[in-house]
Design a protein around this motif. Structure first.
Motif, PDB file in Angstrom:
ATOM      1  N   ASP A 126      -9.676 -37.290  -7.203  1.00  0.00           N
ATOM      2  CA  ASP A 126     -10.848 -37.996  -6.654  1.00  0.00           C
ATOM      3  C   ASP A 126     -12.010 -38.051  -7.646  1.00  0.00           C
ATOM      4  O   ASP A 126     -12.988 -38.748  -7.393  1.00  0.00           O
ATOM      5  N   ASP A 142     -17.041 -34.260 -11.210  1.00  0.00           N
ATOM      6  CA  ASP A 142     -15.831 -33.523 -10.813  1.00  0.00           C
ATOM      7  C   ASP A 142     -14.787 -33.636 -11.941  1.00  0.00           C
ATOM      8  O   ASP A 142     -14.901 -34.495 -12.813  1.00  0.00           O
ATOM      9  N   ASP A 191      -4.875 -31.614  -7.724  1.00  0.00           N
ATOM     10  CA  ASP A 191      -6.313 -31.321  -7.786  1.00  0.00           C
ATOM     11  C   ASP A 191      -6.536 -29.998  -7.055  1.00  0.00           C
ATOM     12  O   ASP A 191      -6.558 -29.951  -5.821  1.00  0.00           O
TER      13      ASP A 191
END
Ligand code: CA
Length: 354
Positions: free
Chosen positions: A194, A232, A38
């Motif tokens: 996440d 996200d 990420d």
């Protein structure tokens, strides 16, 4: 080599323009290397960091087929950190970029896990989900120190502040599980960024992974994140050891042993709550899709047939209210056109006249 069934998905989400996550699934001579990264750094620079980390770590795994997995994971993380630093040195505009990573290396019936940052690894069995990695974040530290409750962590203003990342000048050390996990057939590992865990709860992940094959489960989990806003980038990899689905495993051996209680920290062994999963065409098995389409055609045909019959039949004529009022003697005044009058006995009348 152990038999692994995997699925994966990565999506920019509904808010971000770029996808700074990156992933890889690489069978090597020594085992299978799986990674989710990420990236971060703004202006899309995280994209550079996450890809660089994945490529660097993959190359080192491929080039070191005989080295112990833990050592390769450690060495490859250091090399990835250095590769990001070198890239920044050559392109100062990339300064500040970095990436979290979570890796799993499958060798035989064992899996070695390592991570930096807040990308996670879970072990999932029927009715159980165990978060193997612990986030390197400020809020996780606050939870550990008893300053906030675990349920407050997700919505805390500092929820996304990571304390470690590859590309960070000081805090880039990879945390590697002290011992590999011994896998039993049906065991499932989920690696994710996440973007998933911000929006989908552990028990929801467990329920979906338990019911579907890895790729279908990835698709449904992504659907769930998208339905909830997907603020996200979201990346998921699911790897199942030995069998494609749990129902297949149950047919073969009748059960999968639960994760031992001691593997859970206090209160983390959550019950398998009822989970509402929104409808998705993707999760319907292929055979059932065909059956549904055939059924739909049959119903459509019947509908058209019934409608056509109603239109073409003469139907019953409603009695005229005026005629009804006129009395019962008027009701049978309709006369068939092929009526043939009965012959009268004119002979007798004639004789009388004569
Ligand atoms: Ca993220």
């Amino acid at each position: 080599m152990s038999k692994l069934f995997n699925g994966y998905v990565t999506h920019p989400g509904l808010v971000r323009k770029q996808n700074e996550d990156y992933l890889g699934f690489y069978p090597t001579e020594n085992g299978t290397f799986v990674i989710v990264a990420d990236g971060m750094g703004g202006m899309g620079n995280g994209q550079v960091a996450s890809k660089l980390a994945v490529d660097t770590m993959r190359d080192i795994h491929v080039k070191n087929p005989t080295t112990a997995p833990m050592e390769v994971i450690r060495t490859s993380a250091v090399a990835a950190n250095q590769a990001i630093a070198n890239e920044v040195a050559q392109h100062p505009e990339l300064d500040g970029m970095g990436t979290t990573v979570v890796v799993a290396f499958f060798k035989g019936n064992q899996v070695f896990i390592g991570h930096v940052g807040d990308s996670r690894a879970y072990l999932i069995r029927p009715k159980q989900i165990l978060q193997i990695t612990k986030d390197h974040t400020s809020v996780q530290q606050m939870v550990d120190e008893g300053l906030i409750a675990p349920e407050q962590a997700a919505t805390h203003p500092m929820a996304h502040v990571v304390q470690r990342a590859l590309g960070h000048r000081k805090n880039f050390e990879m945390e590697i599980a002290a011992t590999p996990l011994d896998l039993q057939s049906g065991d499932t590992l989920l690696l994710c960024s996440d973007g998933l865990t911000d929006l989908v709860k552990d028990n929801e992940i467990q329920s979906i992974v338990a019911e579907y094959d890895p790729q279908t489960a990835c698709n449904i989990l992504l659907d769930l994140a998208l339905n909830r806003g997907a603020h996200d980038n979201t990346t998921i990899q699911i790897i199942r050891y030995g069998v494609k689905t749990w129902s297949e495993q149950v047919r073969r051996t009748s059960k999968i042993s639960p994760i031992p209680k001691e593997a859970f920290e206090k209160d983390s062994g959550k019950p398998n709550d009822t989970v509402f999963i929104p409808f998705s065409w993707a999760r319907i098995p292929f055979l059932w899709k065909i059956r549904l389409v055939v059924l739909l055609f049959i119903l459509l045909f019947l509908g058209v047939f019934i409608a056509f019959s109603l239109v073409t039949s003469p139907g019953e004529t409603q009695p005229d209210p005026d005629e009804e009022a006129a009395g019962p003697h008027m009701q049978n005044h309709y006369v068939s056109t092929d009526f043939e009058p009965q012959p009268r006995c004119f002979d007798n009348e004639y004789r009388l006249l004569v």
